[in-house]
Scaffold this motif. Structure first.
Motif, PDB file in Angstrom:
ATOM      1  N   LEU A   1       0.843  -1.195   0.000  1.00  0.00           N
ATOM      2  CA  LEU A   1       0.000   0.000   0.000  1.00  0.00           C
ATOM      3  C   LEU A   1       0.875   1.241   0.000  1.00  0.00           C
ATOM      4  CD1 LEU A   1      -2.748  -0.754   2.685  1.00  0.00           C
ATOM      5  CD2 LEU A   1      -2.866  -1.113   0.217  1.00  0.00           C
ATOM      6  N   ASP A   2       0.494   2.233  -0.787  1.00  0.00           N
ATOM      7  CA  ASP A   2       1.142   3.532  -0.812  1.00  0.00           C
ATOM      8  C   ASP A   2       0.258   4.486  -0.020  1.00  0.00           C
ATOM      9  OD1 ASP A   2       1.365   6.359  -2.240  1.00  0.00           O
ATOM     10  OD2 ASP A   2       3.236   5.294  -2.586  1.00  0.00           O
ATOM     11  N   LEU A   3       0.829   5.136   0.980  1.00  0.00           N
ATOM     12  CA  LEU A   3       0.074   6.038   1.855  1.00  0.00           C
ATOM     13  C   LEU A   3       0.619   7.449   1.744  1.00  0.00           C
ATOM     14  CD1 LEU A   3       0.104   3.811   5.056  1.00  0.00           C
ATOM     15  CD2 LEU A   3      -1.635   3.885   3.282  1.00  0.00           C
ATOM     16  N   ARG A   4      -0.290   8.402   1.572  1.00  0.00           N
ATOM     17  CA  ARG A   4       0.079   9.822   1.547  1.00  0.00           C
ATOM     18  C   ARG A   4      -0.616  10.487   2.720  1.00  0.00           C
ATOM     19  NH1 ARG A   4       3.648  10.805  -2.916  1.00  0.00           N
ATOM     20  NH2 ARG A   4       3.498   8.880  -4.083  1.00  0.00           N
TER      21      ARG A   4
ATOM     22  N   VAL B   1      -0.489   8.422   8.996  1.00  0.00           N
ATOM     23  CA  VAL B   1      -0.741   6.981   8.984  1.00  0.00           C
ATOM     24  C   VAL B   1      -1.159   6.520  10.368  1.00  0.00           C
ATOM     25  CG1 VAL B   1       0.863   6.531   7.107  1.00  0.00           C
ATOM     26  CG2 VAL B   1       1.682   6.428   9.442  1.00  0.00           C
TER      27      VAL B   1
ATOM     28  N   HIS C   1       4.882  10.422   3.228  1.00  0.00           N
ATOM     29  CA  HIS C   1       4.743   9.349   2.242  1.00  0.00           C
ATOM     30  C   HIS C   1       5.316   8.065   2.828  1.00  0.00           C
ATOM     31  CE1 HIS C   1       5.780   7.743  -2.050  1.00  0.00           C
ATOM     32  NE2 HIS C   1       4.727   7.132  -1.529  1.00  0.00           N
TER      33      HIS C   1
ATOM     34  N   VAL D   1      -4.752   6.527   0.131  1.00  0.00           N
ATOM     35  CA  VAL D   1      -4.300   5.129   0.157  1.00  0.00           C
ATOM     36  C   VAL D   1      -4.475   4.519  -1.222  1.00  0.00           C
ATOM     37  CG1 VAL D   1      -4.647   2.844   1.165  1.00  0.00           C
ATOM     38  CG2 VAL D   1      -5.007   4.884   2.573  1.00  0.00           C
TER      39      VAL D   1
END
Length: 145
Positions: A12-15, A18, A34, A51
């Motif tokens: 998963l890429d999270l911006r 978190v 990031h 996400v």
């Protein structure tokens, strides 16, 4: 040292901010805003503007073993010495002339877009790595017995 295909891992890429993720998911900070979350199990998180599920976008190649730093250094200008890339480090770089994200966890997990995965695999073989199997990979992920 050896390489193993770990593309099955959830990614998963999270911006932005978190939260917590259930084990065995692992959070890798790329910048303050990031992050990546990697897990051997599916991650039940709904897609949103912050996400993005990158599981089908990124290949993942695990490089592990006593000479893994030397092999990796042959393919990048990234400083992979322990002092520059300690356990838990995440770096974005060029690897074998393509974009990559390198995650450090006893070995190195290299994420690339799937269209260049074979190129990176072949470059690692040419640099001296040898393939290894699923059991060793599971032990690296902390899932072995």
């Amino acid at each position: 040292m050896g390489i193993s295909d770990a593309s099955y891992l959830s990614k998963l890429d999270l911006r932005g901010p978190v939260g917590e993720f259930p084990l065995p998911a692992r959070l890798w900070k790329l910048t303050s805003a990031h992050s990546l979350v990697i897990s051997p199990l599916p991650i039940g998180l709904a897609a949103s503007p912050l996400v993005t599920d990158m599981t089908s976008v990124y290949s993942a190649i695990l490089l592990a073993g006593p000479n893994s730093r030397e092999v990796l250094q042959r393919l990048t200008t990234l400083d992979v010495r322990e002092s520059a890339m300690p356990e838990g480090a995440a770096r974005q770089t060029r690897l074998a002339h393509v974009n990559a994200t390198v995650l450090r966890n006893e070995g190195f997990l290299m994420l690339n877009t799937r269209d260049v995965a074979e190129h990176v695999w072949e470059a690692l073989l040419h640099a001296g790595a040898r393939p290894f199997g699923m059991l060793a990979q599971q032990q690296w992920m902390g899932l072995g017995q």
